[in-house]
Enzyme design. Structure first.
Site, mmCIF file in Angstrom:
data_model
loop_
_atom_site.group_PDB
_atom_site.id
_atom_site.type_symbol
_atom_site.label_atom_id
_atom_site.label_comp_id
_atom_site.label_asym_id
_atom_site.label_seq_id
_atom_site.Cartn_x
_atom_site.Cartn_y
_atom_site.Cartn_z
ATOM 1 N N PHE A 228 42.012 -6.736 -17.720
ATOM 2 C CA PHE A 228 41.553 -5.854 -18.790
ATOM 3 C C PHE A 228 41.333 -4.462 -18.217
ATOM 4 O O PHE A 228 40.622 -4.302 -17.235
ATOM 5 C CB PHE A 228 40.253 -6.366 -19.428
ATOM 6 C CG PHE A 228 39.810 -5.522 -20.589
ATOM 7 C CD1 PHE A 228 40.399 -5.667 -21.841
ATOM 8 C CD2 PHE A 228 38.836 -4.538 -20.434
ATOM 9 C CE1 PHE A 228 40.019 -4.858 -22.909
ATOM 10 C CE2 PHE A 228 38.447 -3.735 -21.500
ATOM 11 C CZ PHE A 228 39.044 -3.901 -22.738
ATOM 12 N N ASP B 160 40.622 -1.312 -10.160
ATOM 13 C CA ASP B 160 39.769 -1.093 -11.331
ATOM 14 C C ASP B 160 38.410 -1.746 -11.069
ATOM 15 O O ASP B 160 38.244 -2.949 -11.201
ATOM 16 C CB ASP B 160 40.436 -1.701 -12.577
ATOM 17 C CG ASP B 160 39.639 -1.447 -13.854
ATOM 18 O OD1 ASP B 160 38.449 -1.080 -13.746
ATOM 19 O OD2 ASP B 160 40.193 -1.630 -14.949
ATOM 20 N N LYS C 27 31.202 1.728 -16.489
ATOM 21 C CA LYS C 27 30.112 0.804 -16.854
ATOM 22 C C LYS C 27 28.737 1.104 -16.238
ATOM 23 O O LYS C 27 27.956 1.795 -16.853
ATOM 24 C CB LYS C 27 30.548 -0.640 -16.608
ATOM 25 C CG LYS C 27 31.612 -1.067 -17.644
ATOM 26 C CD LYS C 27 31.697 -2.570 -17.851
ATOM 27 C CE LYS C 27 32.472 -2.902 -19.116
ATOM 28 N NZ LYS C 27 33.900 -3.135 -18.911
HETATM 29 C C1 LIG Z 1 35.147 -2.577 -19.583
HETATM 30 C C2 LIG Z 1 36.331 -2.391 -18.737
HETATM 31 C C3 LIG Z 1 37.241 -1.343 -18.946
HETATM 32 C C4 LIG Z 1 37.155 -0.425 -20.144
HETATM 33 O O1 LIG Z 1 36.014 0.362 -20.111
HETATM 34 P P1 LIG Z 1 35.550 1.139 -21.434
HETATM 35 O O2 LIG Z 1 34.380 1.956 -20.954
HETATM 36 O O3 LIG Z 1 35.191 0.112 -22.427
HETATM 37 O O4 LIG Z 1 36.688 1.976 -21.864
HETATM 38 C C5 LIG Z 1 38.271 -1.171 -18.058
HETATM 39 N N1 LIG Z 1 38.421 -1.974 -17.002
HETATM 40 C C6 LIG Z 1 37.574 -3.008 -16.761
HETATM 41 C C7 LIG Z 1 37.777 -3.853 -15.557
HETATM 42 C C8 LIG Z 1 36.510 -3.252 -17.623
HETATM 43 O O5 LIG Z 1 35.697 -4.291 -17.402
#
Ligand SMILES: *Cc1c(COP(=O)(O)O)cnc(C)c1O
Length: 407
Positions: A154, A239, A268
């Site tokens: 994701f 990420d 986050k």
């Molecule tokens: C939550 C998340 C995102 C997206 O972040 P947003 O602030 O919701 O755009 C991207 N990568 C990972 C691994 C995530 O957990």
């Protein structure tokens, strides 16, 4: 046409007069009807509009890692709100400058470097990934623009971040997707090697697939991917949006494998709830960006970076990685003893409790919510737990007791 979007507001019982007679939810139905309306939070605790107390073992999906209404972060935000909010990127401000150096020190320090990179601030995880994808394309050059990511991953909801996200069912309603993305089997080196050719600019990976079910990348896999990327001149972009800032018991998830990424995406937990994200890259890679290549009105506002600076300083002062490793062990051990929990996986305080297969995790999460415990059903049969680093042993015991009673 899909059916009309006038769904009921699930939280209307606790919403009281807020909805003012309106019989449908004021929010677009992308999130589904919210079941509870929270009004206030303190540490691990939340209260809804009827005054009912909850234990928050989700942290707004690994965001409020230092607890709700953290007094130090609140004071930093309040002070900055009365000093300077925003000046645009025509100018610098001292808070963003210090915060960028702090992010670099944490990332570079985590693989033994001193100051090795540069930072671009944004407002979310998706934006950090968007910026990373643009950086990879500029770095690779024409014809070498493909980003390879993992199935089950994701990376966000904007179009390019969605294209990188390895969940085809999320692409389908928005086809055609932007071109230049390829997906491989997670934790499978042969699958990755088969996808690499001269058109690939970067490999994009999470160190623990959070939304994908709290599935850690194996240490050997991460080390092998690093080796392959180096041999082929491909960027390794990690990420760390969900895993970063000590959530896994190290400052960043890639530290478990002792690898050095070229590009790191953050968001986050970075502002303990203040919307902020960041793209970090080594200065050699960052140098491919020229003025005008990327930007954002809100990049590095004094307000958001003041929250991030206070958050990071608190995490440093409390030695967050050490605290998380210890509390993660404690929570995992206690979860393993629960009936109907067949497996516990994850790292640090980013855990999934796999339930026995006759249980529906979404249903269990809803029942736990009713009993005052916030977690989420991250897959069909697994609950995700991500309590704040400030969680006490008593709160862990209370959460375990609530789960034990239900299961
Ligand atoms: C939550 C998340 C995102 C997206 O972040 P947003 O602030 O919701 O755009 C991207 N990568 C990972 C691994 C995530 O957990």
């Amino acid at each position: 046409m899909s059916k009309t979007s006038t769904h009921k507001f699930g939280a209307e019982k606790t919403a009281g007069s807020l909805l003012d007679g309106r019989d449908f939810c004021p929010f677009m139905p992308v999130f589904g009807p919210p079941q509870v309306m929270f009004e206030r939070g303190l540490g691990t605790q939340l209260w809804d509009t009827s005054g009912k107390r909850y234990l928050d073992f989700l942290c707004g999906i690994a965001v409020t890692s230092l607890g709700h209404s953290n007094p130090v972060v609140a004071a930093a935000i309040a002070h900055q709100a009365g000093t300077l909010l925003h000046v645009s990127n025509f100018f610098a401000n001292p808070v963003a400058t210090q915060t960028a150096m702090m992010v670099d020190k944490l990332v570079s320090g985590s693989f033994g470097g001193s100051s090795a990179g540069q930072v671009f601030f944004c407002n979310s995880g998706a934006e950090a990934n968007e910026a990373a994808i643009k950086l990879a394309r500029k770095f690779g050059g024409r014809g070498k623009h493909v980003v390879v990511s993992a199935l089950g991953s994701f990376h966000g909801r904007t179009l390019a971040a969605l294209a990188a996200t390895g969940q085809p069912e999320k692409h389908e309603p928005f086809a055609p997707m932007p071109e230049g993305f390829r997906h491989v089997v997670f934790n499978d080196i042969a699958s990755l090697e088969a996808a690499l050719d001269d058109s690939v600019a970067a490999v994009l990976l999470e160190t623990v697939q959070g939304e994908g079910g709290v599935v850690p990348a194996s240490i050997e896999y991460l080390q092998e991917v690093r080796k392959i990327c180096t041999e082929r001149g491909i960027l390794l972009m990690i990420d760390e949006v969900q895993t970063g800032f000590a959530r896994t018991g190290k400052w960043f998830g890639f530290e478990h494998a002792q690898i050095k990424p070229d590009v790191v995406m953050l968001a986050k937990a970075m502002g303990n709830g203040m919307p902020i994200g960041a793209l970090w890259a080594t200065k050699e890679v960052a140098a491919v960006f020229k003025p005008g290549d990327h930007g954002s009105t809100y990049s590095g506002t004094a307000l958001a970076t003041a929250a991030a600076r206070a958050t990071m300083q608190l995490m440093i002062d409390m030695d967050a990685p050490k605290v998380v490793a210890k509390k993660g062990e404690e929570l995992a051990t206690k979860l393993r003893k629960l009936k109907k929990v067949v497996d516990v996986r994850g790292r640090g305080l980013l855990l999934a409790a796999e339930l026995s297969p006759e249980l529906d995790a979404k249903q269990v999460a809803a029942q736990l919510l009713g009993k005052g415990l916030v977690v989420n059903g991250v897959t069909a049969h697994a609950l995700r737990l991500a309590p704040p680093f400030t969680v006490s042993s008593e709160e862990i015991d209370e959460a375990i007791a609530i789960m034990g009673e239900l299961l």
